[in-house]
Design a protein around this motif. Sequence first.
Motif, PDB file in Angstrom:
ATOM      1  N   ARG A  37      11.582   4.327  11.381  1.00 19.21           N
ATOM      2  CA  ARG A  37      12.647   4.127  10.485  1.00 19.21           C
ATOM      3  C   ARG A  37      12.745   2.907   9.441  1.00 19.21           C
ATOM      4  NH1 ARG A  37      17.857   2.174  11.295  1.00 19.21           N
ATOM      5  NH2 ARG A  37      17.922   0.724  13.006  1.00 19.21           N
ATOM      6  N   ARG A  38      11.906   2.003   9.969  1.00 20.14           N
ATOM      7  CA  ARG A  38      11.713   0.886   9.140  1.00 20.14           C
ATOM      8  C   ARG A  38      10.404   0.624   8.463  1.00 20.14           C
ATOM      9  NH1 ARG A  38      14.908  -3.586  12.753  1.00 20.14           N
ATOM     10  NH2 ARG A  38      17.188  -2.840  12.067  1.00 20.14           N
ATOM     11  N   ARG A  39       9.390   1.323   8.910  1.00 21.92           N
ATOM     12  CA  ARG A  39       8.093   1.035   8.665  1.00 21.92           C
ATOM     13  C   ARG A  39       7.274   2.129   8.037  1.00 21.92           C
ATOM     14  NH1 ARG A  39       4.669  -0.642  13.049  1.00 21.92           N
ATOM     15  NH2 ARG A  39       5.725   0.950  14.169  1.00 21.92           N
ATOM     16  N   ARG A  40       6.473   1.897   7.256  1.00 25.90           N
ATOM     17  CA  ARG A  40       5.570   3.039   6.567  1.00 25.90           C
ATOM     18  C   ARG A  40       4.314   2.502   6.266  1.00 25.90           C
ATOM     19  NH1 ARG A  40       8.643   4.888   1.273  1.00 25.90           N
ATOM     20  NH2 ARG A  40       6.552   5.906   0.788  1.00 25.90           N
ATOM     21  N   ARG A  41       3.288   3.246   6.193  1.00 18.91           N
ATOM     22  CA  ARG A  41       2.013   2.899   5.571  1.00 18.91           C
ATOM     23  C   ARG A  41       1.721   3.883   4.258  1.00 18.91           C
ATOM     24  NH1 ARG A  41      -1.173   2.420  10.434  1.00 18.91           N
ATOM     25  NH2 ARG A  41      -0.369   0.507  10.553  1.00 18.91           N
ATOM     26  N   LEU A  42       1.088   3.136   3.347  1.00 17.79           N
ATOM     27  CA  LEU A  42       0.721   3.839   2.398  1.00 17.79           C
ATOM     28  C   LEU A  42      -0.892   3.442   2.158  1.00 17.79           C
ATOM     29  CD1 LEU A  42       3.368   3.203  -0.476  1.00 17.79           C
ATOM     30  CD2 LEU A  42       3.387   5.024   0.943  1.00 17.79           C
ATOM     31  N   GLY A  43      -1.654   4.605   1.634  1.00 24.61           N
ATOM     32  CA  GLY A  43      -2.792   4.714   1.312  1.00 24.61           C
ATOM     33  C   GLY A  43      -3.040   4.737  -0.307  1.00 24.61           C
ATOM     34  N   PHE A  44      -3.962   3.960  -0.768  1.00 20.99           N
ATOM     35  CA  PHE A  44      -4.416   3.860  -2.197  1.00 20.99           C
ATOM     36  C   PHE A  44      -6.041   4.267  -2.235  1.00 20.99           C
ATOM     37  CE2 PHE A  44      -0.451   1.466  -2.015  1.00 20.99           C
ATOM     38  CZ  PHE A  44       0.057   2.125  -2.895  1.00 20.99           C
ATOM     39  N   ALA A  45      -6.394   4.939  -3.399  1.00 19.78           N
ATOM     40  CA  ALA A  45      -7.687   5.596  -3.525  1.00 19.78           C
ATOM     41  C   ALA A  45      -8.327   4.272  -4.178  1.00 19.78           C
ATOM     42  CB  ALA A  45      -7.866   6.471  -4.477  1.00 19.78           C
ATOM     43  N   PRO A  46      -9.764   4.017  -3.992  1.00 18.56           N
ATOM     44  CA  PRO A  46     -10.394   2.918  -4.657  1.00 18.56           C
ATOM     45  C   PRO A  46     -10.184   3.158  -6.185  1.00 18.56           C
ATOM     46  CG  PRO A  46     -11.673   4.063  -3.093  1.00 18.56           C
ATOM     47  CD  PRO A  46     -10.552   5.053  -3.136  1.00 18.56           C
ATOM     48  N   GLY A  47     -10.121   2.100  -6.869  1.00 18.16           N
ATOM     49  CA  GLY A  47     -10.001   1.793  -8.240  1.00 18.16           C
ATOM     50  C   GLY A  47      -8.204   1.871  -8.679  1.00 18.16           C
ATOM     51  N   SER A  48      -7.544   2.105  -7.632  1.00 20.29           N
ATOM     52  CA  SER A  48      -6.261   2.497  -8.238  1.00 20.29           C
ATOM     53  C   SER A  48      -5.524   0.966  -8.174  1.00 20.29           C
ATOM     54  CB  SER A  48      -5.388   3.251  -7.259  1.00 20.29           C
ATOM     55  OG  SER A  48      -5.565   3.121  -6.213  1.00 20.29           O
ATOM     56  N   ILE A  49      -4.557   0.764  -8.980  1.00 15.98           N
ATOM     57  CA  ILE A  49      -3.807  -0.393  -8.918  1.00 15.98           C
ATOM     58  C   ILE A  49      -2.263  -0.322  -8.623  1.00 15.98           C
ATOM     59  CG2 ILE A  49      -2.949  -2.104 -10.792  1.00 15.98           C
ATOM     60  CD1 ILE A  49      -5.490  -1.447 -12.620  1.00 15.98           C
ATOM     61  N   PHE A  50      -2.058  -1.363  -8.024  1.00 14.99           N
ATOM     62  CA  PHE A  50      -0.472  -1.051  -7.491  1.00 14.99           C
ATOM     63  C   PHE A  50      -0.005  -2.521  -7.240  1.00 14.99           C
ATOM     64  CE2 PHE A  50      -3.366  -1.391  -3.807  1.00 14.99           C
ATOM     65  CZ  PHE A  50      -2.832  -2.458  -3.061  1.00 14.99           C
ATOM     66  N   ALA A  51       1.360  -2.558  -7.199  1.00 15.83           N
ATOM     67  CA  ALA A  51       2.178  -3.894  -7.256  1.00 15.83           C
ATOM     68  C   ALA A  51       2.801  -3.780  -5.799  1.00 15.83           C
ATOM     69  CB  ALA A  51       3.127  -4.190  -8.131  1.00 15.83           C
ATOM     70  N   PHE A  52       2.646  -4.774  -4.970  1.00 16.73           N
ATOM     71  CA  PHE A  52       3.052  -5.069  -3.545  1.00 16.73           C
ATOM     72  C   PHE A  52       3.991  -6.226  -3.528  1.00 16.73           C
ATOM     73  CE2 PHE A  52       1.954  -6.417   0.872  1.00 16.73           C
ATOM     74  CZ  PHE A  52       2.994  -5.734   1.555  1.00 16.73           C
ATOM     75  N   ASP A 120      -1.684   2.219 -14.811  1.00 17.85           N
ATOM     76  CA  ASP A 120      -2.862   2.617 -15.844  1.00 17.85           C
ATOM     77  C   ASP A 120      -3.076   1.574 -16.746  1.00 17.85           C
ATOM     78  OD1 ASP A 120      -2.785   5.342 -14.825  1.00 17.85           O
ATOM     79  OD2 ASP A 120      -1.367   6.187 -15.888  1.00 17.85           O
ATOM     80  N   THR A 121      -2.310   0.586 -16.757  1.00 20.50           N
ATOM     81  CA  THR A 121      -2.670  -0.656 -17.591  1.00 20.50           C
ATOM     82  C   THR A 121      -3.835  -1.204 -17.576  1.00 20.50           C
ATOM     83  OG1 THR A 121       0.144  -1.056 -17.541  1.00 20.50           O
ATOM     84  CG2 THR A 121      -1.285  -2.774 -18.382  1.00 20.50           C
ATOM     85  N   ALA A 122      -4.459  -1.741 -18.504  1.00 22.55           N
ATOM     86  CA  ALA A 122      -5.624  -2.672 -18.281  1.00 22.55           C
ATOM     87  C   ALA A 122      -5.648  -3.497 -17.268  1.00 22.55           C
ATOM     88  CB  ALA A 122      -6.110  -3.150 -19.687  1.00 22.55           C
ATOM     89  N   PRO A 123      -6.367  -3.682 -16.437  1.00 20.39           N
ATOM     90  CA  PRO A 123      -6.361  -4.809 -15.339  1.00 20.39           C
ATOM     91  C   PRO A 123      -6.219  -6.064 -15.849  1.00 20.39           C
ATOM     92  CG  PRO A 123      -7.847  -3.303 -14.694  1.00 20.39           C
ATOM     93  CD  PRO A 123      -7.519  -2.917 -16.114  1.00 20.39           C
ATOM     94  N   ASP A 124      -6.940  -6.400 -17.080  1.00 18.80           N
ATOM     95  CA  ASP A 124      -6.989  -7.636 -17.734  1.00 18.80           C
ATOM     96  C   ASP A 124      -5.575  -7.985 -18.044  1.00 18.80           C
ATOM     97  OD1 ASP A 124      -9.688  -8.050 -17.224  1.00 18.80           O
ATOM     98  OD2 ASP A 124     -10.323  -7.108 -19.285  1.00 18.80           O
ATOM     99  N   ARG A 146      -3.433  -1.897 -27.312  1.00 14.79           N
ATOM    100  CA  ARG A 146      -4.294  -2.572 -26.310  1.00 14.79           C
ATOM    101  C   ARG A 146      -4.611  -1.530 -25.228  1.00 14.79           C
ATOM    102  NH1 ARG A 146      -3.360  -7.811 -22.588  1.00 14.79           N
ATOM    103  NH2 ARG A 146      -5.511  -7.653 -21.659  1.00 14.79           N
ATOM    104  N   HIS A 147      -3.660  -0.572 -25.255  1.00 14.06           N
ATOM    105  CA  HIS A 147      -3.829   0.307 -23.892  1.00 14.06           C
ATOM    106  C   HIS A 147      -4.803   1.360 -24.491  1.00 14.06           C
ATOM    107  CE1 HIS A 147      -2.736   2.735 -20.647  1.00 14.06           C
ATOM    108  NE2 HIS A 147      -2.359   3.763 -21.333  1.00 14.06           N
ATOM    109  N   ARG A 148      -4.796   1.955 -25.859  1.00 11.94           N
ATOM    110  CA  ARG A 148      -5.705   2.827 -26.276  1.00 11.94           C
ATOM    111  C   ARG A 148      -7.108   2.177 -26.306  1.00 11.94           C
ATOM    112  NH1 ARG A 148      -2.089   3.190 -30.846  1.00 11.94           N
ATOM    113  NH2 ARG A 148      -0.604   4.937 -30.233  1.00 11.94           N
ATOM    114  N   ALA A 149      -7.523   0.740 -26.680  1.00 10.85           N
ATOM    115  CA  ALA A 149      -8.500   0.194 -26.391  1.00 10.85           C
ATOM    116  C   ALA A 149      -9.248   0.010 -25.127  1.00 10.85           C
ATOM    117  CB  ALA A 149      -8.697  -1.109 -27.087  1.00 10.85           C
ATOM    118  N   TRP A 150      -8.201  -0.151 -24.002  1.00 13.88           N
ATOM    119  CA  TRP A 150      -8.822  -0.096 -22.488  1.00 13.88           C
ATOM    120  C   TRP A 150      -9.147   1.314 -22.310  1.00 13.88           C
ATOM    121  CZ3 TRP A 150     -10.227  -1.183 -18.360  1.00 13.88           C
ATOM    122  CH2 TRP A 150     -10.036  -0.597 -17.303  1.00 13.88           C
ATOM    123  N   LYS A 154     -12.736   2.141 -20.916  1.00 10.25           N
ATOM    124  CA  LYS A 154     -12.806   2.888 -19.636  1.00 10.25           C
ATOM    125  C   LYS A 154     -13.487   3.986 -19.748  1.00 10.25           C
ATOM    126  CE  LYS A 154      -9.486   4.554 -16.250  1.00 10.25           C
ATOM    127  NZ  LYS A 154      -8.159   4.706 -15.983  1.00 10.25           N
ATOM    128  N   GLY A 155     -13.175   4.920 -20.845  1.00 10.35           N
ATOM    129  CA  GLY A 155     -14.024   6.214 -20.747  1.00 10.35           C
ATOM    130  C   GLY A 155     -15.417   5.854 -21.043  1.00 10.35           C
TER     131      GLY A 155
END
Length: 158
Positions: A37-52, A120-124, A146-150, A154-155
């Motif tokens: 009830r207090r703990r979870r574990r999340l998994g993220f795919a390679p390349g994905s960005i997240f804030a912890f 989805d924001t540019a890592p930079d 800037r997002h369109r340029a990223w 990226k494409g």
Amino acid sequence: MIAARDDRTRVDLLWIEKKIERWIRFGRPVEDQILDRRRRRLGFAPGSIFAFVRWASNDFGTVVSRIDILRAVLPGEPYQTVPGVDPGGDILLRLSGWPKVQRVFEAIDAVDALDIDPADTAPDHWRHVHNRLAARETPRPYTLERHRAWLARKGSLQ
């Protein structure tokens, strides 16, 4: 025989009311495991960005207030270790202290206000926010241009 580790980056979350909070501010987990009830574990795919976000207090107030914005890495890629993140990640932003963490939340909210998922924001951009806040300066806002340029860059990388 030891089973081969898959390519996911796993983050251990914890919630003990008014004592310890470890949570994800943004990101797209591909795995969500409830441990209790207090703990979870999340998994993220390679390349994905997240804030912890990590926060802790004691009887005298806040003792830890930290945010890390990470990119999940592929097996074999270099990475930095972060407590609660297995194996670690490419650190785009790492700040501690409530005033700086709050400024990062404001930067995340500004990206949200553009109707862009912060994941989805540019890592930079997150590196820029880190460097400016670490130097006690105001980061430049993320823009649709800037997002369109990223996205175009990226494409062309794929």
